[in-house]
Write a protein that holds these residues in place. Sequence first.
Motif, PDB file in Angstrom:
ATOM      1  N   UNK A 129       0.873  -0.789  -0.184  1.00  0.00           N
ATOM      2  CA  UNK A 129       0.056  -0.103   0.233  1.00  0.00           C
ATOM      3  C   UNK A 129       0.578   0.917  -0.014  1.00  0.00           C
ATOM      4  N   UNK A 130       2.217   1.774   1.078  1.00  0.00           N
ATOM      5  CA  UNK A 130       2.828   2.954   1.161  1.00  0.00           C
ATOM      6  C   UNK A 130       3.493   2.546  -0.575  1.00  0.00           C
ATOM      7  N   UNK A 131       3.329   0.998  -1.370  1.00  0.00           N
ATOM      8  CA  UNK A 131       4.384   2.177  -2.836  1.00  0.00           C
ATOM      9  C   UNK A 131       3.137   2.185  -4.232  1.00  0.00           C
ATOM     10  N   UNK A 132       1.917   2.230  -3.708  1.00  0.00           N
ATOM     11  CA  UNK A 132       0.509   2.648  -4.180  1.00  0.00           C
ATOM     12  C   UNK A 132       0.828   3.764  -3.891  1.00  0.00           C
ATOM     13  N   UNK A 133       1.106   4.323  -2.346  1.00  0.00           N
ATOM     14  CA  UNK A 133       0.680   5.605  -1.994  1.00  0.00           C
ATOM     15  C   UNK A 133       1.735   6.070  -2.841  1.00  0.00           C
ATOM     16  N   UNK A 134       3.237   6.148  -2.526  1.00  0.00           N
ATOM     17  CA  UNK A 134       4.837   6.893  -3.489  1.00  0.00           C
ATOM     18  C   UNK A 134       4.483   6.575  -5.055  1.00  0.00           C
ATOM     19  N   UNK A 135       2.914   6.401  -5.704  1.00  0.00           N
ATOM     20  CA  UNK A 135       2.906   5.958  -6.994  1.00  0.00           C
ATOM     21  C   UNK A 135       4.137   5.158  -7.668  1.00  0.00           C
ATOM     22  N   UNK A 136       4.700   3.902  -6.383  1.00  0.00           N
ATOM     23  CA  UNK A 136       4.798   2.750  -7.248  1.00  0.00           C
ATOM     24  C   UNK A 136       4.397   1.815  -8.161  1.00  0.00           C
ATOM     25  N   UNK A 137       4.612   0.864  -8.676  1.00  0.00           N
ATOM     26  CA  UNK A 137       3.872  -0.473  -9.783  1.00  0.00           C
ATOM     27  C   UNK A 137       4.112  -1.837  -8.482  1.00  0.00           C
ATOM     28  N   UNK A 192      12.398   1.762  -3.954  1.00  0.00           N
ATOM     29  CA  UNK A 192      11.780   2.763  -4.604  1.00  0.00           C
ATOM     30  C   UNK A 192      12.921   4.293  -4.047  1.00  0.00           C
ATOM     31  N   UNK A 193      13.708   4.221  -6.043  1.00  0.00           N
ATOM     32  CA  UNK A 193      14.749   4.736  -5.788  1.00  0.00           C
ATOM     33  C   UNK A 193      14.290   6.442  -5.166  1.00  0.00           C
ATOM     34  N   UNK A 194      15.435   7.220  -4.800  1.00  0.00           N
ATOM     35  CA  UNK A 194      16.854   6.556  -4.197  1.00  0.00           C
ATOM     36  C   UNK A 194      16.536   5.728  -3.245  1.00  0.00           C
ATOM     37  N   UNK A 195      16.954   4.913  -3.120  1.00  0.00           N
ATOM     38  CA  UNK A 195      16.866   3.898  -1.616  1.00  0.00           C
ATOM     39  C   UNK A 195      17.841   3.930  -0.992  1.00  0.00           C
ATOM     40  N   UNK A 196      17.573   3.671   0.592  1.00  0.00           N
ATOM     41  CA  UNK A 196      18.775   4.081   2.053  1.00  0.00           C
ATOM     42  C   UNK A 196      20.270   4.201   1.317  1.00  0.00           C
ATOM     43  N   UNK A 256      11.549 -10.460  -2.672  1.00  0.00           N
ATOM     44  CA  UNK A 256      11.644 -11.195  -4.164  1.00  0.00           C
ATOM     45  C   UNK A 256      12.373  -9.984  -5.133  1.00  0.00           C
ATOM     46  N   UNK A 257      12.113  -8.597  -4.769  1.00  0.00           N
ATOM     47  CA  UNK A 257      12.995  -7.465  -4.613  1.00  0.00           C
ATOM     48  C   UNK A 257      14.775  -6.837  -4.354  1.00  0.00           C
ATOM     49  N   UNK A 258      14.808  -8.343  -3.731  1.00  0.00           N
ATOM     50  CA  UNK A 258      15.572  -8.165  -2.457  1.00  0.00           C
ATOM     51  C   UNK A 258      17.727  -7.480  -3.317  1.00  0.00           C
ATOM     52  N   UNK A 259      17.422  -7.914  -4.445  1.00  0.00           N
ATOM     53  CA  UNK A 259      19.064  -7.983  -5.372  1.00  0.00           C
ATOM     54  C   UNK A 259      18.782  -6.082  -5.775  1.00  0.00           C
ATOM     55  N   UNK A 260      17.507  -6.107  -5.881  1.00  0.00           N
ATOM     56  CA  UNK A 260      17.465  -4.292  -6.673  1.00  0.00           C
ATOM     57  C   UNK A 260      18.091  -3.472  -5.536  1.00  0.00           C
ATOM     58  N   UNK A 261      18.467  -3.573  -4.147  1.00  0.00           N
ATOM     59  CA  UNK A 261      18.204  -3.162  -2.753  1.00  0.00           C
ATOM     60  C   UNK A 261      20.144  -3.404  -2.365  1.00  0.00           C
TER      61      UNK A 261
END
Length: 272
Positions: A21-29, A85-89, A113-118
Amino acid sequence: MTGHGFRADQIDTSKPHSARMYDYFLGGKTHYSVDARAAERVEAVWPDVIPWTRANRAFMHRATHWLATEAGIRQFLDIGTGIPTEPNLHQVAQQAAPASRVVYADNDPIVLAHAQTLMLSSPEGRTAYIHADVTAPEAILAADELHATLDLSEPIALSLNALMHFIGDDQQPYDIVQRLLAPLAPGSYLVLSHGGLDPRPGLSDAVTDLYRSSGIHVQGRTLDQVTAFFDGLELVEPGVVMPHRWKPESERERAEAEKTDLWIYAGVARKG
């Protein structure tokens, strides 16, 4: 398989998750229709949720940059990481100080599932990911990935952004934070943001009911209750404030921040 013994197709899409839901609020996909529907119901009764979420994200960026530049911190433990969500920490920290090392932890399978991005670190630094829950702090602190990446004898910034309002009083949230801080070296920092209680009649109750009806426990707290998470630490100026008022980047932003109330509180404090 993600490399952590987990298949992405095991993600439960039958009920919403706060990180999605946080991703949705940030405009993520990176969310599902069940998350979007739950988020839309929240937004319908609380239109400020999108600026609230973005102000919190911007606070994380500013606080991380301040820690890396002004405080000289080179190690970060970010719990309740959320969907990348870029930029990440780590990108914020390593842009300021390329040798920064970052460990992320989250309990949502989609984050795993998206850990590699981090973990796309700068050559000089290092990042790692732990699939874990804040309600089990000792498991986070004992994780091999953490000890391979961070040195607990040196200062660490513990980041708990928009996380502890999902922890009920019966789960002893203040004790959890103290247990996470206990083994950290003097000179470490706590970075925390937390949903407040909107003074408009019935609004906080309505939002709380929507989250809980979706199976997500949420609990807003007062300014005094949020400030209590920092007990025993030295608060960095300006103290615990609404996140858009924590060290805005310009006088214009400072003036604009004073005109807007977003009922979330944030602060940074140093362990002596």
